[in-house]
Design a protein around this motif. Structure first.
Motif, PDB file in Angstrom:
ATOM      1  N   UNK A  17      47.915  47.151  55.490  1.00 15.80           N
ATOM      2  CA  UNK A  17      46.901  46.335  55.021  1.00 15.80           C
ATOM      3  C   UNK A  17      45.806  47.445  54.448  1.00 15.80           C
ATOM      4  N   UNK A  18      45.705  48.445  54.970  1.00 18.05           N
ATOM      5  CA  UNK A  18      44.758  49.551  54.273  1.00 18.05           C
ATOM      6  C   UNK A  18      45.395  49.799  52.899  1.00 18.05           C
ATOM      7  N   UNK A  19      46.556  49.724  52.510  1.00 21.41           N
ATOM      8  CA  UNK A  19      47.030  50.178  51.223  1.00 21.41           C
ATOM      9  C   UNK A  19      46.637  48.888  50.245  1.00 21.41           C
ATOM     10  N   UNK A  20      46.998  47.712  50.882  1.00 20.58           N
ATOM     11  CA  UNK A  20      46.407  46.589  50.125  1.00 20.58           C
ATOM     12  C   UNK A  20      45.101  46.584  49.584  1.00 20.58           C
ATOM     13  N   UNK A  21      44.207  46.817  50.609  1.00 22.66           N
ATOM     14  CA  UNK A  21      42.847  46.932  50.124  1.00 22.66           C
ATOM     15  C   UNK A  21      42.466  47.924  49.375  1.00 22.66           C
ATOM     16  N   UNK A  22      42.967  49.007  49.262  1.00 24.36           N
ATOM     17  CA  UNK A  22      42.854  50.358  48.332  1.00 24.36           C
ATOM     18  C   UNK A  22      43.371  49.795  47.155  1.00 24.36           C
ATOM     19  N   UNK A  23      44.422  49.047  46.849  1.00 21.78           N
ATOM     20  CA  UNK A  23      44.935  48.666  45.862  1.00 21.78           C
ATOM     21  C   UNK A  23      43.955  47.604  45.040  1.00 21.78           C
ATOM     22  N   UNK A  24      43.477  46.983  45.864  1.00 20.95           N
ATOM     23  CA  UNK A  24      42.617  45.973  45.497  1.00 20.95           C
ATOM     24  C   UNK A  24      41.331  46.506  44.770  1.00 20.95           C
ATOM     25  N   UNK A  25      40.693  47.572  45.678  1.00 19.02           N
ATOM     26  CA  UNK A  25      39.755  48.322  45.112  1.00 19.02           C
ATOM     27  C   UNK A  25      39.870  48.783  43.829  1.00 19.02           C
ATOM     28  N   UNK A  26      41.213  49.575  43.708  1.00 21.77           N
ATOM     29  CA  UNK A  26      41.637  50.285  42.556  1.00 21.77           C
ATOM     30  C   UNK A  26      41.478  49.366  41.492  1.00 21.77           C
ATOM     31  N   UNK A  27      41.948  48.134  41.502  1.00 20.73           N
ATOM     32  CA  UNK A  27      42.225  47.111  40.341  1.00 20.73           C
ATOM     33  C   UNK A  27      40.916  46.836  39.964  1.00 20.73           C
ATOM     34  N   UNK A  32      36.541  46.874  36.044  1.00 22.88           N
ATOM     35  CA  UNK A  32      35.104  46.753  35.894  1.00 22.88           C
ATOM     36  C   UNK A  32      34.308  47.757  36.142  1.00 22.88           C
ATOM     37  N   UNK A  33      34.872  48.902  36.510  1.00 22.50           N
ATOM     38  CA  UNK A  33      34.279  50.092  36.658  1.00 22.50           C
ATOM     39  C   UNK A  33      34.017  50.509  38.132  1.00 22.50           C
ATOM     40  N   UNK A  34      33.985  51.767  38.519  1.00 17.81           N
ATOM     41  CA  UNK A  34      33.985  52.150  39.700  1.00 17.81           C
ATOM     42  C   UNK A  34      32.985  51.710  40.549  1.00 17.81           C
ATOM     43  N   UNK A  35      31.855  51.831  39.927  1.00 15.65           N
ATOM     44  CA  UNK A  35      30.620  51.489  40.880  1.00 15.65           C
ATOM     45  C   UNK A  35      30.373  49.952  40.908  1.00 15.65           C
ATOM     46  N   UNK A  36      31.387  49.214  40.165  1.00 13.63           N
ATOM     47  CA  UNK A  36      31.093  47.741  40.380  1.00 13.63           C
ATOM     48  C   UNK A  36      32.030  47.174  41.575  1.00 13.63           C
ATOM     49  N   UNK A  37      32.717  48.102  42.221  1.00 21.21           N
ATOM     50  CA  UNK A  37      33.610  47.865  43.510  1.00 21.21           C
ATOM     51  C   UNK A  37      32.533  46.993  44.442  1.00 21.21           C
ATOM     52  N   UNK A  38      32.567  45.831  44.747  1.00 17.59           N
ATOM     53  CA  UNK A  38      31.628  45.593  46.076  1.00 17.59           C
ATOM     54  C   UNK A  38      32.624  44.995  47.202  1.00 17.59           C
ATOM     55  N   UNK A  39      32.387  45.244  48.217  1.00 14.96           N
ATOM     56  CA  UNK A  39      33.172  44.857  49.540  1.00 14.96           C
ATOM     57  C   UNK A  39      33.536  43.274  49.377  1.00 14.96           C
ATOM     58  N   UNK A  40      32.712  42.598  48.892  1.00 15.04           N
ATOM     59  CA  UNK A  40      32.866  41.144  48.933  1.00 15.04           C
ATOM     60  C   UNK A  40      34.016  40.632  47.982  1.00 15.04           C
ATOM     61  N   UNK A  41      33.972  41.625  46.774  1.00 11.77           N
ATOM     62  CA  UNK A  41      35.014  41.438  45.858  1.00 11.77           C
ATOM     63  C   UNK A  41      36.527  41.868  46.290  1.00 11.77           C
ATOM     64  N   UNK A  42      36.402  43.036  46.938  1.00 16.50           N
ATOM     65  CA  UNK A  42      37.520  43.610  47.433  1.00 16.50           C
ATOM     66  C   UNK A  42      37.897  42.622  48.346  1.00 16.50           C
ATOM     67  N   UNK A  43      37.558  42.125  49.492  1.00 18.04           N
ATOM     68  CA  UNK A  43      37.625  41.330  50.480  1.00 18.04           C
ATOM     69  C   UNK A  43      38.210  40.100  49.861  1.00 18.04           C
TER      70      UNK A  43
END
Lengths: 199, 199
Positions: A17-27, A32-43
């Motif tokens: 699950x951790x890996x899946x979350x990290x992959x989503x964040x990387x995508x 969209x840019x590193x700073x555009x990563x929001x927890x809501x979008x990752x979730x």
DNA sequence: GTCTATACACCGATAGAC
DNA sequence: GTCTATCGGTGTATAGAC
């Protein structure tokens, strides 16, 4: 016994699950840019609600920290691979290290920003993650030492040269090769400066 | 006549308020970080409420843009001053340009981040502000050309070398001189590489 | 004409029910 | 372990007081 086996499966599940979350964040970071990563979008991307992520990461910065570690582990792998290639000349080896690091950095802007720049404001890598970065630099240092480059100032210069070319390339000609083309010349210049024999 | 005089006073007043706001923003940026500048904090420092700032700046990014222009105007001034000093040798002149730019950048982290890095996520300088940055680079370019450095690739390399040293200095030894000490050597190396006569 | 008061949408983070 | 509800904070927009 049974408890052990069960605990192991649970551990694997958590890790996946951790890996899946990290992959989503990387995508998200990549397109969209590193700073555009929001927890809501990752979730949303992994089919969760934002607060649930806190069961897997202590904070958003802890997520960035895991990504930081991801990046440097990959870099360490690449540089270790280089350190195993049989050397031809000191000059060629130095250029190979520089080229490998340059290409790795330029290949992924979001990753480079996380690894080498202070793009994320509150983020400081943990000691554990930072150790991987240090290990990578040590690998490079050892490779340079094998070429006769042992002076700390020479290593500092080696690093600064690569950083300058990488930043100029990413900032002023992303996707191009305007500074990439200058890399071999730059490290020939460096090799001349430290008195390495010309081929 | 009277109307003109009055309109002028109003204009001066507005301009002074703008300046006051920008100074407040700079003060916050310098001691808390560029990204920590919030409209509410800026407003409080000048005795206003946050929304009132919109009477003086179209948006927060417009404020950053004015600060970006501030920075490059100051840099252009410094580099123009350098371009007026009578040259001794091509090598010395090149080093003087590099040293001046290096010192200017390293003197103020917040300013350097705004000028040369992408620390502020949504921020893109306006064409007008960017023109000042271009004018500064043109001044340097002209100075280098007077030293016989005319090849675009040589100028690109000159810029990347400075950027690398600056970033390494600020990132790894802020307030120190570990990379500052390497600057003269670096540009001697550069001068050698492009075939400038040795003193 | 300037500024204030208020509101909105979004963020990271926390508390507590299930 | 995931949810809903909510908190304090942000940049931003606008209606209306003076």
């Amino acid at each position: 016994m049974l408890a052990d086996a069960k605990r192991d499966r649970v551990g694997e599940r958590r890790s996946a699950t951790r890996r899946e979350i990290l992959d989503a964040a990387w995508a998200i970071a990549r397109d969209s840019g590193l700073a555009q990563v929001t927890l809501r979008d990752v979730a949303e991307r992994v089919g969760m609600r934002a607060p649930s992520l806190y069961r897997h990461f202590e904070s958003k910065n802890a997520m960035y920290d895991a990504m930081f570690a991801d990046s440097w582990i990959a870099c360490l792998e690449v540089m270790t691979e280089v350190s195993r290639t049989p050397p031809t000349s000191a000059r060629a080896t130095i250029k190979l290290y520089a080229r490998t690091f340059f290409d790795f950095a330029v290949a992924d802007l979001a990753r480079h920003q996380l690894m080498n720049q202070r793009t994320i404001v509150g983020f400081e890598p943990s000691a554990e993650s930072y150790a991987v970065a240090v290990a990578t630099l040590d690998t490079v240092r050892a490779g340079l030492a094998a070429c006769g480059v042992t002076e700390p100032e020479d290593v500092d210069l080696f690093v600064a040269l690569a950083g300058g070319l990488i930043d100029a390339q990413l900032a002023n000609d992303p996707g191009g090769d305007r500074w990439s083309r200058l890399l071999d010349r730059t490290y020939d210049m460096f090799a001349d400066n430290i008195g390495l024999p010309t081929p």
